[in-house]
Write a protein that holds these residues in place. Structure first.
Motif, PDB file in Angstrom:
ATOM      1  N   GLU A   1       8.170  -4.884  -3.282  1.00  0.00           N
ATOM      2  CA  GLU A   1       7.846  -6.308  -3.243  1.00  0.00           C
ATOM      3  C   GLU A   1       6.667  -6.577  -2.313  1.00  0.00           C
ATOM      4  OE1 GLU A   1      10.884  -5.174  -3.323  1.00  0.00           O
ATOM      5  OE2 GLU A   1      12.176  -6.438  -4.575  1.00  0.00           O
ATOM      6  N   LEU A   2       6.621  -5.873  -1.199  1.00  0.00           N
ATOM      7  CA  LEU A   2       5.527  -6.056  -0.243  1.00  0.00           C
ATOM      8  C   LEU A   2       4.194  -5.707  -0.895  1.00  0.00           C
ATOM      9  CD1 LEU A   2       5.222  -6.850   2.772  1.00  0.00           C
ATOM     10  CD2 LEU A   2       5.243  -4.410   3.296  1.00  0.00           C
ATOM     11  N   ILE A   3       4.152  -4.609  -1.625  1.00  0.00           N
ATOM     12  CA  ILE A   3       2.923  -4.173  -2.292  1.00  0.00           C
ATOM     13  C   ILE A   3       2.533  -5.150  -3.407  1.00  0.00           C
ATOM     14  CG2 ILE A   3       1.892  -2.340  -3.695  1.00  0.00           C
ATOM     15  CD1 ILE A   3       3.882  -0.425  -2.179  1.00  0.00           C
ATOM     16  N   TYR A   4       3.515  -5.539  -4.202  1.00  0.00           N
ATOM     17  CA  TYR A   4       3.250  -6.450  -5.325  1.00  0.00           C
ATOM     18  C   TYR A   4       2.742  -7.799  -4.835  1.00  0.00           C
ATOM     19  CZ  TYR A   4       4.111  -9.501  -9.334  1.00  0.00           C
ATOM     20  OH  TYR A   4       3.978 -10.425 -10.348  1.00  0.00           O
ATOM     21  N   TYR A   5       3.436  -8.378  -3.849  1.00  0.00           N
ATOM     22  CA  TYR A   5       3.049  -9.718  -3.407  1.00  0.00           C
ATOM     23  C   TYR A   5       1.791  -9.701  -2.540  1.00  0.00           C
ATOM     24  CZ  TYR A   5       7.195 -11.610  -5.572  1.00  0.00           C
ATOM     25  OH  TYR A   5       8.142 -11.984  -6.507  1.00  0.00           O
ATOM     26  N   ALA A   6       1.473  -8.571  -1.922  1.00  0.00           N
ATOM     27  CA  ALA A   6       0.166  -8.451  -1.252  1.00  0.00           C
ATOM     28  C   ALA A   6      -0.948  -8.551  -2.282  1.00  0.00           C
ATOM     29  CB  ALA A   6       0.078  -7.123  -0.499  1.00  0.00           C
ATOM     30  N   SER A   7      -0.731  -7.930  -3.431  1.00  0.00           N
ATOM     31  CA  SER A   7      -1.721  -7.962  -4.509  1.00  0.00           C
ATOM     32  C   SER A   7      -1.805  -9.354  -5.131  1.00  0.00           C
ATOM     33  CB  SER A   7      -1.371  -6.923  -5.575  1.00  0.00           C
ATOM     34  OG  SER A   7      -1.309  -5.623  -5.009  1.00  0.00           O
ATOM     35  N   GLU A   8      -0.664 -10.020  -5.271  1.00  0.00           N
ATOM     36  CA  GLU A   8      -0.654 -11.387  -5.808  1.00  0.00           C
ATOM     37  C   GLU A   8      -1.327 -12.354  -4.824  1.00  0.00           C
ATOM     38  OE1 GLU A   8       1.269 -12.575  -9.090  1.00  0.00           O
ATOM     39  OE2 GLU A   8       0.009 -10.780  -9.088  1.00  0.00           O
ATOM     40  N   PHE A   9      -0.996 -12.234  -3.550  1.00  0.00           N
ATOM     41  CA  PHE A   9      -1.527 -13.122  -2.515  1.00  0.00           C
ATOM     42  C   PHE A   9      -3.049 -13.064  -2.446  1.00  0.00           C
ATOM     43  CE2 PHE A   9      -2.947 -13.332   1.979  1.00  0.00           C
ATOM     44  CZ  PHE A   9      -2.674 -14.666   2.248  1.00  0.00           C
ATOM     45  N   THR A  10      -3.597 -11.857  -2.548  1.00  0.00           N
ATOM     46  CA  THR A  10      -5.053 -11.685  -2.455  1.00  0.00           C
ATOM     47  C   THR A  10      -5.763 -11.856  -3.791  1.00  0.00           C
ATOM     48  OG1 THR A  10      -4.821  -9.299  -2.783  1.00  0.00           O
ATOM     49  CG2 THR A  10      -4.854 -10.088  -0.499  1.00  0.00           C
ATOM     50  N   LYS A  11      -4.960 -12.090  -4.859  1.00  0.00           N
ATOM     51  CA  LYS A  11      -5.523 -12.115  -6.218  1.00  0.00           C
ATOM     52  C   LYS A  11      -6.368 -10.852  -6.434  1.00  0.00           C
ATOM     53  CE  LYS A  11      -5.535 -17.161  -6.766  1.00  0.00           C
ATOM     54  NZ  LYS A  11      -4.680 -17.410  -5.594  1.00  0.00           N
ATOM     55  N   ALA A  12      -5.762  -9.750  -6.108  1.00  0.00           N
ATOM     56  CA  ALA A  12      -6.477  -8.472  -6.046  1.00  0.00           C
ATOM     57  C   ALA A  12      -7.084  -8.062  -7.379  1.00  0.00           C
ATOM     58  CB  ALA A  12      -5.527  -7.379  -5.552  1.00  0.00           C
ATOM     59  N   THR A  13      -8.299  -7.547  -7.293  1.00  0.00           N
ATOM     60  CA  THR A  13      -8.943  -6.881  -8.425  1.00  0.00           C
ATOM     61  C   THR A  13      -9.233  -5.417  -8.103  1.00  0.00           C
ATOM     62  OG1 THR A  13     -11.115  -7.659  -7.686  1.00  0.00           O
ATOM     63  CG2 THR A  13      -9.976  -8.998  -9.335  1.00  0.00           C
ATOM     64  N   ASN A  14      -9.173  -5.078  -6.810  1.00  0.00           N
ATOM     65  CA  ASN A  14      -9.378  -3.690  -6.387  1.00  0.00           C
ATOM     66  C   ASN A  14      -8.378  -3.346  -5.282  1.00  0.00           C
ATOM     67  OD1 ASN A  14     -11.908  -2.681  -7.850  1.00  0.00           O
ATOM     68  ND2 ASN A  14     -12.611  -4.624  -6.992  1.00  0.00           N
ATOM     69  N   VAL A  15      -7.524  -2.388  -5.567  1.00  0.00           N
ATOM     70  CA  VAL A  15      -6.515  -1.937  -4.606  1.00  0.00           C
ATOM     71  C   VAL A  15      -6.691  -0.436  -4.407  1.00  0.00           C
ATOM     72  CG1 VAL A  15      -4.036  -1.622  -4.183  1.00  0.00           C
ATOM     73  CG2 VAL A  15      -4.869  -3.745  -5.223  1.00  0.00           C
ATOM     74  N   LEU A  16      -6.504   0.013  -3.158  1.00  0.00           N
ATOM     75  CA  LEU A  16      -6.599   1.439  -2.842  1.00  0.00           C
ATOM     76  C   LEU A  16      -5.280   1.887  -2.215  1.00  0.00           C
ATOM     77  CD1 LEU A  16      -9.588   3.170  -1.028  1.00  0.00           C
ATOM     78  CD2 LEU A  16      -7.240   3.824  -0.589  1.00  0.00           C
ATOM     79  N   GLU A  17      -4.774   3.017  -2.670  1.00  0.00           N
ATOM     80  CA  GLU A  17      -3.584   3.593  -2.049  1.00  0.00           C
ATOM     81  C   GLU A  17      -3.811   5.078  -1.795  1.00  0.00           C
ATOM     82  OE1 GLU A  17      -0.047   3.770  -4.445  1.00  0.00           O
ATOM     83  OE2 GLU A  17      -1.093   4.665  -6.162  1.00  0.00           O
ATOM     84  N   THR A  18      -3.194   5.575  -0.720  1.00  0.00           N
ATOM     85  CA  THR A  18      -3.180   7.017  -0.467  1.00  0.00           C
ATOM     86  C   THR A  18      -1.729   7.470  -0.565  1.00  0.00           C
ATOM     87  OG1 THR A  18      -2.866   6.902   1.943  1.00  0.00           O
ATOM     88  CG2 THR A  18      -5.131   6.741   1.105  1.00  0.00           C
ATOM     89  N   GLY A  19      -1.492   8.475  -1.383  1.00  0.00           N
ATOM     90  CA  GLY A  19      -0.132   8.938  -1.620  1.00  0.00           C
ATOM     91  C   GLY A  19       0.433   8.297  -2.878  1.00  0.00           C
ATOM     92  N   VAL A  20       0.845   9.115  -3.832  1.00  0.00           N
ATOM     93  CA  VAL A  20       1.337   8.592  -5.109  1.00  0.00           C
ATOM     94  C   VAL A  20       2.769   9.051  -5.390  1.00  0.00           C
ATOM     95  CG1 VAL A  20       0.985   8.554  -7.618  1.00  0.00           C
ATOM     96  CG2 VAL A  20      -0.980   8.435  -6.089  1.00  0.00           C
ATOM     97  N   ALA A  21       3.019  10.357  -5.370  1.00  0.00           N
ATOM     98  CA  ALA A  21       4.343  10.926  -5.699  1.00  0.00           C
ATOM     99  C   ALA A  21       4.785  10.427  -7.081  1.00  0.00           C
ATOM    100  CB  ALA A  21       5.348  10.596  -4.612  1.00  0.00           C
TER     101      ALA A  21
END
Length: 256
Positions: A100-120
């Protein structure tokens, strides 16, 4: 598999990949000369985290002003299908994390570019992509190959095919992946760190990633209780961080 056999298998896998030799050298140094740094400041940071930690629900409300978390209900079918894929995966990888933290961070910023390190398994990737697809945005992921575990083909296994058009996966260590990612896109709306857990690895990555987070963007880091790297980084940069307790571990989050 015995520890000795596992190490030997991993070393052989590295030797077959010249493009990963720089990371092999770093691992040798980390596990010999810098071995004592891995948990540097752990007790200090855990005391700090315990004293200020809040729940994921409260963090989403505090940071993003969102009180009604509909993420799991709205995406129940996809999440259930992804859970089934994890259960049948023959390779054990990391857990789901604070989706939820990741999803709503993306919603809050109206993200078009997100970067993550670590996938698993790709749970954090899935959470970001479910938001990014609304704006045809892109997720850039850095993930070190699972050398010696025969698990490469299962990285990101929980991510549905329909979301993969919005995903660029770089299969190198962060010190090789990040320059490649930054050559394609320099500024990000959300950055989620969940790779090298060592103190030195985190400090290097936090400094590098922070430069590429836009003002108003969201920075997230998993497992900040492993050592004091996250706390030290925030204090050195005068960052007031929110700390989230999640399944017995701590996540750090702040808005730049």
């Amino acid at each position: 598999m015995s520890e000795l056999k596992r190490v030997a298998k991993t070393l052989i896998a590295y030797l077959k990949r010249p493009d990963l030799y720089p990371e092999l050298g770093r691992k040798i140094i980390k596990n010999t000369l810098h071995r004592g740094n891995a948990g540097k400041g752990k007790d200090k940071t855990n005391s700090w985290a315990i004293s200020i930690a809040i729940s994921q629900k409260d963090a989403v409300a505090k940071l993003f002003g969102i009180n009604d978390l509909k993420f799991r209900n709205e995406n129940k079918l996809i999440l259930d299908e992804s859970s089934g894929k994890e259960k049948t995966c023959p390779v054990k990888m990391g857990g789901a994390g604070a989706l939820e933290l990741i999803y709503y961070a993306s919603e809050f910023t109206k993200a078009t570019n997100v970067l993550e390190t670590g996938v698993a398994y790709g749970w954090s990737s899935l959470a970001a992509l479910l938001s990014l697809e609304k704006r045809n945005g892109t997720l850039y992921s850095s993930d070190m190959p699972y050398l010696g575990q025969n698990g490469d083909q299962y990285v990101g296994v929980v991510v549905p095919e329909k979301l993969k058009n919005n995903w660029k996966l770089f299969r190198f260590a962060d010190k090789e992946s990040l320059p490649k990612i930054f050559s394609e896109n320099k500024i990000f709306d959300v950055i989620h760190y969940d790779s090298d857990k060592s103190y030195d690895g985190r400090i290097w990555a936090y400094d590098e990633l922070y430069k590429h987070l836009r003002k108003g963007g969201v920075f997230l880091s998993d497992d900040i209780g492993d050592n004091s790297a996250y706390q030290d980084f925030c204090e050195e940069n005068n960052i007031e961080s929110t700390v989230i307790e999640f399944e017995g571990k701590y996540v750090g989050a702040f808005i730049k």
